[in-house]
Design a protein around this motif. Sequence first.
Motif, PDB file in Angstrom:
ATOM      1  N   PRO B  75      61.200  40.784  72.331  1.00 39.81           N
ATOM      2  CA  PRO B  75      61.262  42.244  72.155  1.00 39.81           C
ATOM      3  C   PRO B  75      61.780  42.633  70.774  1.00 39.81           C
ATOM      4  O   PRO B  75      61.357  43.645  70.207  1.00 39.81           O
ATOM      5  N   ARG B  76      62.675  41.815  70.237  1.00 38.81           N
ATOM      6  CA  ARG B  76      63.205  42.141  68.909  1.00 38.81           C
ATOM      7  C   ARG B  76      62.150  41.943  67.827  1.00 38.81           C
ATOM      8  O   ARG B  76      62.097  42.697  66.845  1.00 38.81           O
ATOM      9  N   VAL B  77      61.303  40.938  67.987  1.00 37.95           N
ATOM     10  CA  VAL B  77      60.205  40.752  67.031  1.00 37.95           C
ATOM     11  C   VAL B  77      59.270  41.961  67.097  1.00 37.95           C
ATOM     12  O   VAL B  77      58.874  42.525  66.065  1.00 37.95           O
ATOM     13  N   VAL B  78      58.947  42.374  68.321  1.00 38.94           N
ATOM     14  CA  VAL B  78      58.050  43.531  68.502  1.00 38.94           C
ATOM     15  C   VAL B  78      58.658  44.765  67.849  1.00 38.94           C
ATOM     16  O   VAL B  78      57.981  45.526  67.142  1.00 38.94           O
ATOM     17  N   GLU B  79      59.951  44.946  68.066  1.00 35.49           N
ATOM     18  CA  GLU B  79      60.664  46.092  67.497  1.00 35.49           C
ATOM     19  C   GLU B  79      60.608  46.078  65.957  1.00 35.49           C
ATOM     20  O   GLU B  79      60.325  47.091  65.318  1.00 35.49           O
ATOM     21  N   GLU B  80      60.855  44.910  65.376  1.00 33.99           N
ATOM     22  CA  GLU B  80      60.831  44.780  63.912  1.00 33.99           C
ATOM     23  C   GLU B  80      59.431  45.031  63.354  1.00 33.99           C
ATOM     24  O   GLU B  80      59.279  45.616  62.281  1.00 33.99           O
ATOM     25  N   LEU B  81      58.424  44.571  64.069  1.00 35.92           N
ATOM     26  CA  LEU B  81      57.045  44.827  63.624  1.00 35.92           C
ATOM     27  C   LEU B  81      56.777  46.326  63.648  1.00 35.92           C
ATOM     28  O   LEU B  81      56.257  46.903  62.696  1.00 35.92           O
ATOM     29  N   ARG B  82      57.173  46.937  64.753  1.00 31.78           N
ATOM     30  CA  ARG B  82      56.897  48.369  64.920  1.00 31.78           C
ATOM     31  C   ARG B  82      57.605  49.186  63.844  1.00 31.78           C
ATOM     32  O   ARG B  82      57.025  50.097  63.256  1.00 31.78           O
ATOM     33  N   SER B  83      58.853  48.829  63.548  1.00 29.29           N
ATOM     34  CA  SER B  83      59.606  49.621  62.575  1.00 29.29           C
ATOM     35  C   SER B  83      58.997  49.513  61.177  1.00 29.29           C
ATOM     36  O   SER B  83      59.246  50.343  60.315  1.00 29.29           O
ATOM     37  N   ARG B  84      58.180  48.471  60.959  1.00 30.02           N
ATOM     38  CA  ARG B  84      57.489  48.330  59.665  1.00 30.02           C
ATOM     39  C   ARG B  84      56.080  48.904  59.705  1.00 30.02           C
ATOM     40  O   ARG B  84      55.320  48.776  58.746  1.00 30.02           O
ATOM     41  N   GLY B  85      55.694  49.465  60.826  1.00 27.85           N
ATOM     42  CA  GLY B  85      54.351  50.024  60.944  1.00 27.85           C
ATOM     43  C   GLY B  85      53.270  48.979  61.155  1.00 27.85           C
ATOM     44  O   GLY B  85      52.091  49.266  61.023  1.00 27.85           O
ATOM     45  N   VAL B  86      53.672  47.748  61.476  1.00 28.25           N
ATOM     46  CA  VAL B  86      52.673  46.706  61.733  1.00 28.25           C
ATOM     47  C   VAL B  86      52.242  46.831  63.199  1.00 28.25           C
ATOM     48  O   VAL B  86      52.842  46.246  64.093  1.00 28.25           O
ATOM     49  N   ASP B  87      51.216  47.632  63.412  1.00 27.99           N
ATOM     50  CA  ASP B  87      50.846  47.983  64.783  1.00 27.99           C
ATOM     51  C   ASP B  87      49.455  47.486  65.153  1.00 27.99           C
ATOM     52  O   ASP B  87      48.924  47.824  66.198  1.00 27.99           O
ATOM     53  N   ASP B  88      48.847  46.706  64.271  1.00 26.39           N
ATOM     54  CA  ASP B  88      47.475  46.280  64.561  1.00 26.39           C
ATOM     55  C   ASP B  88      47.312  44.767  64.476  1.00 26.39           C
ATOM     56  O   ASP B  88      46.332  44.266  63.962  1.00 26.39           O
ATOM     57  N   VAL B  89      48.308  44.032  64.974  1.00 21.29           N
ATOM     58  CA  VAL B  89      48.176  42.582  65.040  1.00 21.29           C
ATOM     59  C   VAL B  89      48.051  42.147  66.495  1.00 21.29           C
ATOM     60  O   VAL B  89      48.589  42.788  67.400  1.00 21.29           O
ATOM     61  N   LEU B  90      47.319  41.050  66.677  1.00 23.11           N
ATOM     62  CA  LEU B  90      47.257  40.425  67.998  1.00 23.11           C
ATOM     63  C   LEU B  90      48.502  39.558  68.162  1.00 23.11           C
ATOM     64  O   LEU B  90      48.800  38.722  67.317  1.00 23.11           O
ATOM     65  N   LEU B  91      49.241  39.780  69.245  1.00 21.75           N
ATOM     66  CA  LEU B  91      50.434  38.980  69.516  1.00 21.75           C
ATOM     67  C   LEU B  91      50.131  37.995  70.634  1.00 21.75           C
ATOM     68  O   LEU B  91      49.538  38.361  71.648  1.00 21.75           O
ATOM     69  N   PHE B  92      50.550  36.751  70.442  1.00 16.58           N
ATOM     70  CA  PHE B  92      50.475  35.794  71.539  1.00 16.58           C
ATOM     71  C   PHE B  92      51.561  34.751  71.373  1.00 16.58           C
ATOM     72  O   PHE B  92      52.271  34.734  70.361  1.00 16.58           O
ATOM     73  N   ALA B  93      51.743  33.919  72.375  1.00 10.71           N
ATOM     74  CA  ALA B  93      52.894  33.024  72.339  1.00 10.71           C
ATOM     75  C   ALA B  93      52.631  31.761  73.140  1.00 10.71           C
ATOM     76  O   ALA B  93      51.665  31.663  73.907  1.00 10.71           O
ATOM     77  N   GLY B  94      53.521  30.772  72.937  1.00  8.96           N
ATOM     78  CA  GLY B  94      53.410  29.525  73.680  1.00  8.96           C
ATOM     79  C   GLY B  94      54.745  28.805  73.706  1.00  8.96           C
ATOM     80  O   GLY B  94      55.712  29.241  73.093  1.00  8.96           O
TER      81      GLY B  94
END
Lengths: 327, 135
Positions: B75-94
């Motif tokens: 959630p903190r990564v998502v928050e940091e992305l959002r605060s920078r306006g990076v809203d158009d990346v595909l997120l995935f994880a493993g």
Amino acid sequence: MTPPSGGVDTASDLVEGVLAGNRRALARAITHVEADSAIGREVLARIYPRTGRAQTVGITGSAGAGKSTLVGALAREERKRGRTVGIVAIDPSSPFSHGAILGDRIRMQDLTADGGVFLRSMASRGNLGGLSESATGVVDVLDAAGFDVVMIETVGAGQDEVEVANAAGTTVLVANPGGGDEVQSMKAGLMEVAQVMTVNKSDLAGADTALTQLKALLAIAHLGSWEPPILKTIARTGEGVPELVDAIDRHHAHITSSVHAVEERRAQATRQLIALARAALHREALVAAATTGALEALVDSVARRERDPRNAAAALLDAVKAQWARE
Amino acid sequence: MTQERPIRVLIAKPGLDGHDRGAKVVARALRDAGMEVIYTGIRQTPQMIAEAALQEDVQVVGLSILSGAHLELFPRVVEELRSRGVDDVLLFAGGIIPQDDIPAVNKIGFKGVFGPGTDTNDIIAFVREHAPVRA
Ligand code: B12
Ligand SMILES: Nc1nc2c(ncn2[C@@H]2O[C@H](COP(=O)(O)OP(=O)(O)O)[C@@H](O)[C@H]2O)c(=O)[nH]1
Ligand SMILES: [Mg+2]
């Protein structure tokens, strides 16, 4: 401006954002320039008159010489001196898959949090010569964005990475101790492209030997009015890095103030233009050759030993020219 | 000879987790599939990951985590992305992400979660299908 989002970029917004210091606009503008898209071309056309302010520094040398570590150390030193830093770090693309692993950020992790630094990794995308085809354009975008210093780290794959001089006013050659054979095999081209040299990893044995060898090589190289200083650095600890920045700055002062400054700029413009035109010509010629079917036919005749490759190549060029005349 | 533009992907390891085999396996697989993969190494803070994603203008951000701290760090990564306006990346994880946690991870924006034993071909296919288009 509003930050760019999915697929609605315009060149005007990007240019405005770049000039206003918007990092997201800068990142997206670089993407377009790297892709050589229509928007990328327009961005370059509009920002180019605003370039020429940044001090551009190329960092070249073999893979593993410590280029990325040194770029990180140089950037830290520049920051201490109050200057902002843009970095373009190029790694090789796989000739097979065209993919790449871009790992230069690993050595510059601490700089990621610094708002006065912007680091972009690029893959060479098939370009030989140490840069990627779009690298000079990306340097221009960082220049227009107002970074005081723009550093370019080359691929580090070969001994003929002389293209760095197309993008950089000052090129630093990174050598290592114990690389005796390597120093020996450094082709004149690479020696002549560098205006500053450093024996990095000088914490390891043999640094002074490498230094002596470089000096000896320099003595027989073809040099102009500037005599390249040879320094010693330990990029990992930062030792020798302030002196390296001083040397780079001295060369910068030399080229910007020397009576040859205008000539230097023309020479660099020539190199940039020819490199890009050559790449474009190459691509378009292959397209034309494929369209006429001449390539296929000539390949067959060479393979059957009916025609020699030299004359076949001349015939191919004639076919390409005829195709262009028709278009 | 116009070549398709490679998909640019950031593979990052948040937090103090030192298990980096999986991240490297995934990075190499994507490279071999023709993508350009920015690998930043271990011990990344959410800020560092978001800032790298911004500067590199990647289309895809993949987080690898085996430490168990995903519900805290993602959630903190998502928050940091959002605060920078990076809203158009595909997120995935493993990595090691228990089945029970996957809905929560999906909910904050991670479109795919791939655990131990995943065939890298499935990961490649997923990225090809979902990566947003850039220039
Ligand atoms: C090898 C290993 C280690 C090695 C790591 C070597 C290295 N450099 O990576 C060593 C011995 C160092 C190690 C140490 C520790 N380990 Co350990 N380790 C493992 C082990 C056995 C295998 C992990 C591995 O490498 N798998 C192979 C790779 C290829 O698989 P993978 O990482 O799962 O990746 C695949 C998928 O998950 C996915 N994937 C992974 N990342 C990503 C990212 C994206 C974007 C995508 C799409 C997919 C994806 O794709 C990959 C291919 O299929 C696991 C157990 C297990 N079976 O997973 C424990 C395990 C992860 N370790 C564990 C622990 C506890 C530790 C230690 C804390 C032990 C200790 N007390 O000291 C330390 C911590 C070290 C540290 N600094 O973080 C626990 C974690 C428990 C938890 N999360 O709740 C595990 C699960 C073992 C267990 N069952 O308890 N470990
Ligand atoms: N001993 C020593 N190692 C160094 C020094 N500078 C870099 N290295 C190491 O050399 C390796 C390659 O460095 P890197 O910067 O990635 O090289 P590049 O491939 O030229 O960019 C890394 O393991 C670095 O830690 C140095 O001054 N001394
Ligand atoms: Mg490097």
